[in-house]
Design an enzyme around this catalytic site. Structure first.
Site, PDB file in Angstrom:
ATOM      1  N   GLY A   1     -22.456  69.012 -12.228  1.00  0.00           N
ATOM      2  CA  GLY A   1     -21.203  69.668 -12.590  1.00  0.00           C
ATOM      3  C   GLY A   1     -20.315  68.712 -13.368  1.00  0.00           C
ATOM      4  N   ALA A   2     -20.185  68.974 -14.673  1.00  0.00           N
ATOM      5  CA  ALA A   2     -19.400  68.093 -15.549  1.00  0.00           C
ATOM      6  C   ALA A   2     -18.067  68.751 -15.873  1.00  0.00           C
ATOM      7  CB  ALA A   2     -20.184  67.808 -16.828  1.00  0.00           C
TER       8      ALA A   2
ATOM      9  N   ARG B   1     -21.311  71.954 -22.667  1.00  0.00           N
ATOM     10  CA  ARG B   1     -20.413  70.998 -21.991  1.00  0.00           C
ATOM     11  C   ARG B   1     -20.930  69.574 -22.117  1.00  0.00           C
ATOM     12  NH1 ARG B   1     -16.609  72.261 -16.853  1.00  0.00           N
ATOM     13  NH2 ARG B   1     -15.094  73.175 -18.242  1.00  0.00           N
TER      14      ARG B   1
ATOM     15  N   VAL C   1     -19.896  71.468  -8.487  1.00  0.00           N
ATOM     16  CA  VAL C   1     -20.033  72.730  -9.233  1.00  0.00           C
ATOM     17  C   VAL C   1     -18.861  73.643  -8.866  1.00  0.00           C
ATOM     18  CG1 VAL C   1     -22.540  72.483  -9.239  1.00  0.00           C
ATOM     19  CG2 VAL C   1     -21.462  73.871  -7.477  1.00  0.00           C
TER      20      VAL C   1
ATOM     21  N   THR D   1     -16.648  76.716  -7.445  1.00  0.00           N
ATOM     22  CA  THR D   1     -16.676  77.598  -6.267  1.00  0.00           C
ATOM     23  C   THR D   1     -15.545  78.617  -6.410  1.00  0.00           C
ATOM     24  OG1 THR D   1     -15.314  75.953  -5.127  1.00  0.00           O
ATOM     25  CG2 THR D   1     -17.648  75.949  -4.618  1.00  0.00           C
TER      26      THR D   1
ATOM     27  N   LEU E   1      -8.624  71.657   2.394  1.00  0.00           N
ATOM     28  CA  LEU E   1      -7.979  72.973   2.357  1.00  0.00           C
ATOM     29  C   LEU E   1      -6.548  72.862   2.886  1.00  0.00           C
ATOM     30  CD1 LEU E   1     -10.800  75.374   3.652  1.00  0.00           C
ATOM     31  CD2 LEU E   1     -10.044  75.018   1.309  1.00  0.00           C
TER      32      LEU E   1
ATOM     33  N   CYS F   1      -6.923  75.460  -7.894  1.00  0.00           N
ATOM     34  CA  CYS F   1      -7.119  75.130  -6.479  1.00  0.00           C
ATOM     35  C   CYS F   1      -6.229  75.851  -5.488  1.00  0.00           C
ATOM     36  CB  CYS F   1      -6.916  73.634  -6.282  1.00  0.00           C
ATOM     37  SG  CYS F   1      -8.249  72.684  -6.975  1.00  0.00           S
TER      38      CYS F   1
ATOM     39  N   PHE G   1      -1.197  75.699 -16.941  1.00  0.00           N
ATOM     40  CA  PHE G   1      -0.608  75.876 -15.604  1.00  0.00           C
ATOM     41  C   PHE G   1       0.333  74.753 -15.233  1.00  0.00           C
ATOM     42  CE2 PHE G   1      -2.516  73.113 -12.323  1.00  0.00           C
ATOM     43  CZ  PHE G   1      -3.558  72.524 -13.015  1.00  0.00           C
TER      44      PHE G   1
ATOM     45  N   ARG H   1      -6.381  77.967 -15.824  1.00  0.00           N
ATOM     46  CA  ARG H   1      -6.863  78.724 -14.668  1.00  0.00           C
ATOM     47  C   ARG H   1      -5.697  79.059 -13.730  1.00  0.00           C
ATOM     48  NH1 ARG H   1     -11.851  75.087 -12.798  1.00  0.00           N
ATOM     49  NH2 ARG H   1     -10.389  73.464 -13.437  1.00  0.00           N
TER      50      ARG H   1
HETATM   51  C1  UDX Z   1      -3.762  70.268  -6.933  1.00  0.00           C
HETATM   52  C2  UDX Z   1      -3.499  69.137  -5.907  1.00  0.00           C
HETATM   53  O1  UDX Z   1      -2.250  68.489  -6.241  1.00  0.00           O
HETATM   54  C3  UDX Z   1      -4.633  68.135  -5.916  1.00  0.00           C
HETATM   55  O2  UDX Z   1      -4.424  67.160  -4.910  1.00  0.00           O
HETATM   56  C4  UDX Z   1      -5.936  68.877  -5.669  1.00  0.00           C
HETATM   57  O3  UDX Z   1      -7.018  67.982  -5.739  1.00  0.00           O
HETATM   58  C5  UDX Z   1      -6.137  70.006  -6.676  1.00  0.00           C
HETATM   59  O4  UDX Z   1      -5.003  70.877  -6.659  1.00  0.00           O
HETATM   60  P1  UDX Z   1      -3.517  70.501  -9.572  1.00  0.00           P
HETATM   61  O5  UDX Z   1      -3.725  71.964  -9.321  1.00  0.00           O
HETATM   62  O6  UDX Z   1      -4.331  69.833 -10.613  1.00  0.00           O
HETATM   63  O7  UDX Z   1      -3.771  69.673  -8.217  1.00  0.00           O
HETATM   64  O8  UDX Z   1      -1.976  70.261  -9.965  1.00  0.00           O
HETATM   65  P2  UDX Z   1      -0.618  70.124  -9.155  1.00  0.00           P
HETATM   66  O9  UDX Z   1       0.146  69.012  -9.740  1.00  0.00           O
HETATM   67  O10 UDX Z   1      -0.817  70.076  -7.694  1.00  0.00           O
HETATM   68  O11 UDX Z   1       0.159  71.463  -9.535  1.00  0.00           O
HETATM   69  C6  UDX Z   1      -0.259  72.741  -9.116  1.00  0.00           C
HETATM   70  C7  UDX Z   1       0.750  73.788  -9.550  1.00  0.00           C
HETATM   71  O12 UDX Z   1       1.959  73.649  -8.830  1.00  0.00           O
HETATM   72  C8  UDX Z   1       1.135  73.702 -11.018  1.00  0.00           C
HETATM   73  O13 UDX Z   1       1.218  74.996 -11.551  1.00  0.00           O
HETATM   74  C9  UDX Z   1       2.499  73.032 -10.994  1.00  0.00           C
HETATM   75  O14 UDX Z   1       3.287  73.347 -12.099  1.00  0.00           O
HETATM   76  C10 UDX Z   1       3.068  73.629  -9.719  1.00  0.00           C
HETATM   77  N1  UDX Z   1       4.133  72.795  -9.131  1.00  0.00           N
HETATM   78  C11 UDX Z   1       3.872  71.531  -8.700  1.00  0.00           C
HETATM   79  C12 UDX Z   1       5.413  73.322  -8.976  1.00  0.00           C
HETATM   80  O15 UDX Z   1       5.665  74.473  -9.348  1.00  0.00           O
HETATM   81  N2  UDX Z   1       6.381  72.548  -8.397  1.00  0.00           N
HETATM   82  C13 UDX Z   1       6.144  71.275  -7.953  1.00  0.00           C
HETATM   83  O16 UDX Z   1       7.072  70.657  -7.422  1.00  0.00           O
HETATM   84  C14 UDX Z   1       4.845  70.753  -8.108  1.00  0.00           C
HETATM   85  P1  ADP Z   2     -14.007  71.876 -11.223  1.00  0.00           P
HETATM   86  O1  ADP Z   2     -12.586  72.110 -11.614  1.00  0.00           O
HETATM   87  O2  ADP Z   2     -14.232  72.051  -9.731  1.00  0.00           O
HETATM   88  O3  ADP Z   2     -14.562  70.589 -11.723  1.00  0.00           O
HETATM   89  P2  ADP Z   2     -15.354  73.320 -13.360  1.00  0.00           P
HETATM   90  O4  ADP Z   2     -15.532  74.801 -13.488  1.00  0.00           O
HETATM   91  O5  ADP Z   2     -14.489  72.595 -14.318  1.00  0.00           O
HETATM   92  O6  ADP Z   2     -14.866  73.078 -11.848  1.00  0.00           O
HETATM   93  O7  ADP Z   2     -16.774  72.599 -13.392  1.00  0.00           O
HETATM   94  C1  ADP Z   2     -17.890  72.995 -12.688  1.00  0.00           C
HETATM   95  C2  ADP Z   2     -19.124  72.737 -13.559  1.00  0.00           C
HETATM   96  O8  ADP Z   2     -20.304  72.914 -12.756  1.00  0.00           O
HETATM   97  C3  ADP Z   2     -19.291  73.677 -14.754  1.00  0.00           C
HETATM   98  O9  ADP Z   2     -19.347  72.912 -15.942  1.00  0.00           O
HETATM   99  C4  ADP Z   2     -20.634  74.413 -14.490  1.00  0.00           C
HETATM  100  O10 ADP Z   2     -21.378  74.628 -15.670  1.00  0.00           O
HETATM  101  C5  ADP Z   2     -21.344  73.407 -13.590  1.00  0.00           C
HETATM  102  N1  ADP Z   2     -22.401  73.972 -12.742  1.00  0.00           N
HETATM  103  C6  ADP Z   2     -22.399  75.113 -12.022  1.00  0.00           C
HETATM  104  N2  ADP Z   2     -23.569  75.267 -11.353  1.00  0.00           N
HETATM  105  C7  ADP Z   2     -24.335  74.188 -11.649  1.00  0.00           C
HETATM  106  C8  ADP Z   2     -25.651  73.747 -11.262  1.00  0.00           C
HETATM  107  N3  ADP Z   2     -26.402  74.459 -10.415  1.00  0.00           N
HETATM  108  N4  ADP Z   2     -26.105  72.590 -11.786  1.00  0.00           N
HETATM  109  C9  ADP Z   2     -25.333  71.858 -12.631  1.00  0.00           C
HETATM  110  N5  ADP Z   2     -24.098  72.208 -13.017  1.00  0.00           N
HETATM  111  C10 ADP Z   2     -23.593  73.355 -12.544  1.00  0.00           C
END
Ligand code: UDX
Ligand code: ADP
Ligand code: UDX
Length: 480
Positions: free
Chosen positions: A8-9, A38, A86, A88, A217, A272, A334, A342
């Site tokens: 998963g890259a 990718r 990968v 989820t 989580l 997330c 985002f 996303r």
């Molecule tokens: C989050 C977690 O921070 C990280 O630890 C986990 O591994 C993945 O999920 P991410 O989604 O990349 O990271 O960004 P994050 O900075 O947490 O922001 C998430 C969302 O919350 C964004 O839309 C951001 O704009 C919003 N946010 C964040 C707010 O609206 N207010 C804040 O004070 C902080």
């Molecule tokens: P994350 O934010 O968790 O890194 P992404 O969607 O950016 O998630 O990346 C997940 C990657 O895993 C995608 O590039 C997808 O093509 C790859 N992937 C999914 N299933 C497999 C698999 N069975 N083997 C290798 N790569 C995979």
């Protein structure tokens, strides 16, 4: 030489492996993906994701001890440690639709690992998965393997997009969960040794497998909860004349609460938060804990409410209709410093405005037109009513244009919505924007980036989340 392979890259696998390679010259790191496009991008000058500092790290290591390849089976077979990163996504149909994690990619990855492994492997869960996934994966590996020993570890990634490289170089903690057996402890130690190349020992926490899975989580649920809490207070601020920035600052000064992650916004996005909370909700429901499920559900409900409250505010301020009006949208990602869209709140806000027949002109410094059009035309399933599809008519999507310049997007607009906190939006020439807009000119700041007083001085009617309302807005119908 230890060899690491990462399946998963993506946003997690790519940067994480680049940093491991950078910090551990004695380890060979190969990142593989089923998407050939990718991998090609990772091997080119135009990396598939935008992340400050990533280019440099990749350039330093690529071809030295960092490789990107499509030859998945070969590298899996040769590796000692396999990270699985990968995707989820949330299940869109069947049991648990709308909430449960879809583990299809995970399961097929595990079956493939079992199939090609001829030597003992440590398999590391990197993507966030439901608690007890490790157990299921362990079963797939041992029942399908060829007598090789598999040790499963959970090593959730806490990096945030936009600051991924910084977070990886200097993590608050690294969490490793493993089986409490001799073999399990050995595997934990092997992974600890990798991180110990640059992470101080007291920041490497070890737990049992389930604690590590649940911590990820829980951490995301707590973070999202803070945002929903401050956003809930923002609505009350608007109703009472309090200022959410002042309130958040005062609240955050309590060392038990802390100052971070208290910025009111149009809503949280990203791949997330919503997914992990809904996953937590589903796990609670499956374990006979409906009250706990209900508690966490509220975090997502408030987030949905905040987005629709914003849309209602825009529409009600502009004489209760945006039909045929040009609305400029500044920012679609985002959050700032990423091109990722996303679950971005911009999707729901734009769809809400399009639903009232607005014409939208979008500018984001990192998101392509293709991506925006795709995001706006995809029907989303309603997580709370999974049989419901929230669809967008093809004619509505035609009302969207994408520009590469904030001034172009705002020219002739009736209103401007700021939906991502890009730094450049603070520096814009708002007088120039005002002069080119229809009057009265409205700004709806969903990220609290503009100087409200200054813009009011220019002549704008300004709405900023959780800030005392403009007298104009006070006389408009109440927002519900
Ligand atoms: C989050 C977690 O921070 C990280 O630890 C986990 O591994 C993945 O999920 P991410 O989604 O990349 O990271 O960004 P994050 O900075 O947490 O922001 C998430 C969302 O919350 C964004 O839309 C951001 O704009 C919003 N946010 C964040 C707010 O609206 N207010 C804040 O004070 C902080
Ligand atoms: P994350 O934010 O968790 O890194 P992404 O969607 O950016 O998630 O990346 C997940 C990657 O895993 C995608 O590039 C997808 O093509 C790859 N992937 C999914 N299933 C497999 C698999 N069975 N083997 C290798 N790569 C995979
Ligand atoms: C609280 C606030 O802390 C204080 O700032 C405010 O001025 C008044 O209300 P108090 O009620 O005296 O103070 O005690 P506090 O230490 O906050 O504990 C409140 C309750 O929460 C107690 O029953 C305590 O046992 C419980 N608690 C606290 C937990 O169950 N877990 C914790 O982690 C902390």
């Amino acid at each position: 030489m230890v060899k690491i392979c990462c399946l998963g890259a993506g946003y997690v696998g790519g940067p994480t492996m680049a940093v491991i390679a950078r910090k551990c010259p004695s380890i060979e790191v190969v990142v593989v993906d089923i998407s050939v496009a990718r991998i090609t991008a990772w091997n080119s000058d135009q990396l598939p994701i935008y992340e400050p500092g990533l280019d440099d790290v990749v350039k330093q290591c690529r071809g030295r001890n960092l490789f990107f390849s499509s030859d998945i089976e070969k590298h899996i077979a040769e590796s000692d440690i396999i990270f699985v990163s990968v995707n989820t996504p949330t299940k869109t149909r069947g049991l648990g639709a709308g909430k449960a994690a879809d583990l299809t990619y995970w399961e097929s990855a595990a079956r493939m690992i079992a199939d090609v492994s001829k030597s003992d492997k440590i398999v590391v869960e990197k993507s966030t998965v439901p608690v007890k996934t490790a157990e299921a994966i362990e079963k797939i590996l041992t029942h399908n393997g060829r007598g090789t020993n598999f040790q499963i570890l959970s090593n959730p990634e806490f990096l945030a997009e936009g600051t991924a490289i910084q977070d990886l170089f200097n993590p608050d903690r690294v969490l490793i969960g493993g089986r409490e057996t001799l073999e399990g402890r050995k595997a934990v130690q092997a992974l600890k040794d990798v991180y110990a190349h640059w992470v101080p020992e007291d920041r490497i926490l070890t737990t049992n497998l389930w604690s590590a899975e649940l911590s990820k989580l829980a951490a995301n649920a707590f973070l999202a909860q803070r945002i929903s809490s401050v956003n809930a207070i923002s609505a009350l601020c608007e109703a009472t004349g309090a200022n959410v920035s002042e309130v958040a600052y005062a609240v955050g000064k309590d060392s038990r609460i802390g100052p971070k992650f208290l910025n009111a916004s149009v809503g949280f996005g990203g791949s997330c938060f919503q997914k992990d909370i809904l996953n937590l909700v589903y796990i609670c429901e499956c374990n006979g804990l409906p009250e706990i499920a209900h508690y966490w559900k509220q975090v997502v409900k408030i987030n949905d409410y905040q987005k629709s409250r914003f849309v209602n505010r825009v529409i009600s301020s502009m004489f209760n209709t945006v039909s045929g009006k040009k609305i400029a949208v500044l920012g679609f990602a985002f959050k700032k410093d990423t091109g990722d869209t996303r679950e971005t709140p911009a999707i729901d806000v734009c769809k809400g405005l399009l639903g009232d027949k607005a014409k939208i002109s979008i500018y984001d410094p990192q998101v392509t037109e293709d991506q925006i059009q795709r995001d706006l035309s995809v029907n989303k399933i309603d997580w709370d009513h999974p049989l419901h599809l929230q669809s967008m008519s093809p004619t509505a999507v035609k009302q969207v244009s994408v520009t590469w310049d904030a001034y172009e997007a705002t020219k002739g607009a009736h209103g401007v919505c700021i939906l991502t906190e890009w730094d450049e939006f603070k520096q814009l020439d708002y007088q120039r924007i005002y002069d080119s807009m229809q009057k009265p000119a409205f700004i709806f700041d969903g990220r609290n980036v503009v100087n409200v007083e200054k813009l009011r001085g220019i002549g704008f009617i300004v709405y900023s989340i959780g800030k005392p309302l403009d007298s104009w807005l006070k006389h408009m119908p109440a927002v519900v």
